[in-house]
Write a protein that holds these residues in place. Sequence first.
Motif, PDB file in Angstrom:
ATOM      1  N   GLU A  38       0.849  -1.188   0.000  1.00 12.17           N
ATOM      2  CA  GLU A  38       0.000   0.000   0.000  1.00 12.17           C
ATOM      3  C   GLU A  38       0.887   1.242   0.000  1.00 12.17           C
ATOM      4  O   GLU A  38       1.776   1.368   0.838  1.00 12.17           O
ATOM      5  N   VAL A  39       0.656   2.135  -0.963  1.00 11.54           N
ATOM      6  CA  VAL A  39       1.459   3.351  -1.081  1.00 11.54           C
ATOM      7  C   VAL A  39       0.551   4.574  -1.084  1.00 11.54           C
ATOM      8  O   VAL A  39      -0.632   4.488  -1.410  1.00 11.54           O
ATOM      9  N   TYR A  40       1.127   5.709  -0.694  1.00 14.51           N
ATOM     10  CA  TYR A  40       0.411   6.988  -0.690  1.00 14.51           C
ATOM     11  C   TYR A  40       1.105   7.922  -1.667  1.00 14.51           C
ATOM     12  O   TYR A  40       2.309   8.142  -1.584  1.00 14.51           O
ATOM     13  N   LEU A  41       0.349   8.434  -2.636  1.00 12.45           N
ATOM     14  CA  LEU A  41       0.889   9.376  -3.597  1.00 12.45           C
ATOM     15  C   LEU A  41      -0.221  10.278  -4.107  1.00 12.45           C
ATOM     16  O   LEU A  41      -1.377   9.878  -4.153  1.00 12.45           O
ATOM     17  N   ARG A  42       0.128  11.488  -4.448  1.00 15.50           N
ATOM     18  CA  ARG A  42      -0.823  12.439  -5.035  1.00 15.50           C
ATOM     19  C   ARG A  42      -2.146  12.522  -4.272  1.00 15.50           C
ATOM     20  O   ARG A  42      -3.221  12.546  -4.843  1.00 15.50           O
ATOM     21  N   SER A  43      -2.075  12.501  -2.945  1.00 14.55           N
ATOM     22  CA  SER A  43      -3.236  12.630  -2.055  1.00 14.55           C
ATOM     23  C   SER A  43      -4.203  11.458  -2.108  1.00 14.55           C
ATOM     24  O   SER A  43      -5.382  11.607  -1.823  1.00 14.55           O
ATOM     25  N   TYR A  44      -3.751  10.273  -2.503  1.00 18.18           N
ATOM     26  CA  TYR A  44      -4.602   9.097  -2.415  1.00 18.18           C
ATOM     27  C   TYR A  44      -3.763   7.850  -2.123  1.00 18.18           C
ATOM     28  O   TYR A  44      -2.552   7.847  -2.272  1.00 18.18           O
ATOM     29  N   VAL A  45      -4.442   6.807  -1.687  1.00 13.59           N
ATOM     30  CA  VAL A  45      -3.791   5.549  -1.342  1.00 13.59           C
ATOM     31  C   VAL A  45      -4.007   4.561  -2.482  1.00 13.59           C
ATOM     32  O   VAL A  45      -5.103   4.429  -3.008  1.00 13.59           O
ATOM     33  N   LEU A  46      -2.955   3.867  -2.849  1.00 14.27           N
ATOM     34  CA  LEU A  46      -2.987   2.909  -3.945  1.00 14.27           C
ATOM     35  C   LEU A  46      -2.386   1.591  -3.455  1.00 14.27           C
ATOM     36  O   LEU A  46      -1.373   1.589  -2.769  1.00 14.27           O
ATOM     37  N   THR A  47      -3.029   0.497  -3.811  1.00 12.72           N
ATOM     38  CA  THR A  47      -2.514  -0.826  -3.465  1.00 12.72           C
ATOM     39  C   THR A  47      -2.009  -1.501  -4.734  1.00 12.72           C
ATOM     40  O   THR A  47      -2.719  -1.561  -5.734  1.00 12.72           O
ATOM     41  N   LEU A  48      -0.779  -1.974  -4.672  1.00 10.68           N
ATOM     42  CA  LEU A  48      -0.133  -2.601  -5.835  1.00 10.68           C
ATOM     43  C   LEU A  48       0.315  -4.014  -5.516  1.00 10.68           C
ATOM     44  O   LEU A  48       0.750  -4.297  -4.395  1.00 10.68           O
ATOM     45  N   ARG A  49       0.245  -4.882  -6.508  1.00 10.24           N
ATOM     46  CA  ARG A  49       0.831  -6.209  -6.358  1.00 10.24           C
ATOM     47  C   ARG A  49       2.351  -6.057  -6.353  1.00 10.24           C
ATOM     48  O   ARG A  49       2.898  -5.155  -6.984  1.00 10.24           O
ATOM     49  N   LYS A  50       3.002  -6.941  -5.649  1.00  8.49           N
ATOM     50  CA  LYS A  50       4.461  -6.888  -5.565  1.00  8.49           C
ATOM     51  C   LYS A  50       5.088  -7.014  -6.957  1.00  8.49           C
ATOM     52  O   LYS A  50       6.075  -6.369  -7.275  1.00  8.49           O
ATOM     53  N   GLU A  51       4.493  -7.828  -7.803  1.00  4.82           N
ATOM     54  CA  GLU A  51       4.978  -8.020  -9.172  1.00  4.82           C
ATOM     55  C   GLU A  51       4.954  -6.702  -9.950  1.00  4.82           C
ATOM     56  O   GLU A  51       5.883  -6.384 -10.691  1.00  4.82           O
ATOM     57  N   ASP A  52       3.884  -5.915  -9.783  1.00  6.16           N
ATOM     58  CA  ASP A  52       3.785  -4.621 -10.466  1.00  6.16           C
ATOM     59  C   ASP A  52       4.727  -3.596  -9.847  1.00  6.16           C
ATOM     60  O   ASP A  52       5.332  -2.794 -10.549  1.00  6.16           O
ATOM     61  N   ALA A  53       4.867  -3.629  -8.517  1.00  6.70           N
ATOM     62  CA  ALA A  53       5.756  -2.690  -7.827  1.00  6.70           C
ATOM     63  C   ALA A  53       7.213  -2.917  -8.224  1.00  6.70           C
ATOM     64  O   ALA A  53       8.019  -1.983  -8.199  1.00  6.70           O
ATOM     65  N   SER A  54       7.548  -4.132  -8.634  1.00  2.00           N
ATOM     66  CA  SER A  54       8.929  -4.422  -9.018  1.00  2.00           C
ATOM     67  C   SER A  54       9.309  -3.750 -10.340  1.00  2.00           C
ATOM     68  O   SER A  54      10.485  -3.687 -10.686  1.00  2.00           O
ATOM     69  N   LEU A  55       8.332  -3.242 -11.074  1.00  4.26           N
ATOM     70  CA  LEU A  55       8.600  -2.562 -12.342  1.00  4.26           C
ATOM     71  C   LEU A  55       8.896  -1.070 -12.162  1.00  4.26           C
ATOM     72  O   LEU A  55       9.241  -0.395 -13.120  1.00  4.26           O
ATOM     73  N   ILE A  56       8.745  -0.572 -10.938  1.00  5.66           N
ATOM     74  CA  ILE A  56       8.891   0.865 -10.681  1.00  5.66           C
ATOM     75  C   ILE A  56      10.225   1.121  -9.983  1.00  5.66           C
ATOM     76  O   ILE A  56      10.428   0.713  -8.838  1.00  5.66           O
ATOM     77  N   GLU A  57      11.120   1.794 -10.688  1.00  3.75           N
ATOM     78  CA  GLU A  57      12.431   2.132 -10.118  1.00  3.75           C
ATOM     79  C   GLU A  57      12.288   3.413  -9.294  1.00  3.75           C
ATOM     80  O   GLU A  57      11.655   4.380  -9.726  1.00  3.75           O
ATOM     81  N   VAL A  58      12.894   3.393  -8.100  1.00  4.20           N
ATOM     82  CA  VAL A  58      12.780   4.528  -7.180  1.00  4.20           C
ATOM     83  C   VAL A  58      14.142   4.858  -6.557  1.00  4.20           C
ATOM     84  O   VAL A  58      15.072   4.062  -6.634  1.00  4.20           O
ATOM     85  N   LYS A  59      14.183   6.039  -5.959  1.00  2.00           N
ATOM     86  CA  LYS A  59      15.356   6.407  -5.134  1.00  2.00           C
ATOM     87  C   LYS A  59      14.834   6.986  -3.830  1.00  2.00           C
ATOM     88  O   LYS A  59      13.777   7.618  -3.784  1.00  2.00           O
ATOM     89  N   ALA A  60      15.569   6.736  -2.763  1.00  2.00           N
ATOM     90  CA  ALA A  60      15.168   7.204  -1.442  1.00  2.00           C
ATOM     91  C   ALA A  60      15.285   8.725  -1.350  1.00  2.00           C
ATOM     92  O   ALA A  60      16.162   9.323  -1.959  1.00  2.00           O
ATOM     93  N   VAL A  61      14.381   9.320  -0.583  1.00  2.00           N
ATOM     94  CA  VAL A  61      14.346  10.766  -0.401  1.00  2.00           C
ATOM     95  C   VAL A  61      14.346  11.040   1.112  1.00  2.00           C
ATOM     96  O   VAL A  61      13.739  10.296   1.869  1.00  2.00           O
ATOM     97  N   GLU A  62      15.023  12.080   1.525  1.00  2.00           N
ATOM     98  CA  GLU A  62      15.008  12.477   2.933  1.00  2.00           C
ATOM     99  C   GLU A  62      13.600  12.916   3.303  1.00  2.00           C
ATOM    100  O   GLU A  62      12.888  13.508   2.503  1.00  2.00           O
ATOM    101  N   HIS A  63      13.182  12.626   4.541  1.00  2.00           N
ATOM    102  CA  HIS A  63      11.845  13.052   4.989  1.00  2.00           C
ATOM    103  C   HIS A  63      11.768  14.559   4.996  1.00  2.00           C
ATOM    104  O   HIS A  63      12.694  15.255   5.383  1.00  2.00           O
ATOM    105  N   GLU A  64      10.626  15.064   4.530  1.00  2.00           N
ATOM    106  CA  GLU A  64      10.440  16.526   4.437  1.00  2.00           C
ATOM    107  C   GLU A  64       9.614  17.037   5.570  1.00  2.00           C
ATOM    108  O   GLU A  64       8.789  16.424   6.107  1.00  2.00           O
TER     109      GLU A  64
END
Length: 77
Positions: A51-77
């Motif tokens: 379960e992820v939070y983005l753009r003011s809404y919550v989205l649930t993704l399968r692990k298989e789909d989440a593995s297609l999204i490359e990310v980098k860590a960000v310092e807490h704001e």
Amino acid sequence: MTLDEMSPQTLVQIVAVNGKGLLRRRLLEMGLTPHTLVKIRKVAPMGDPIEVYLRSYVLTLRKEDASLIEVKAVEHE
């Protein structure tokens, strides 16, 4: 790193959305676009789904789909 490798309460920024065809388009339509900030809210006990939070809404993704999204860590704001 990919979205499925991140632990709960981590803030990340999307670098790239991989995949092909309809799946990639669907991920982009759900708001998972490059430079978007995403916070990992929860991970199910067995690790799937995520379960992820983005753009003011919550989205649930399968692990298989989440593995297609490359990310980098960000310092807490």
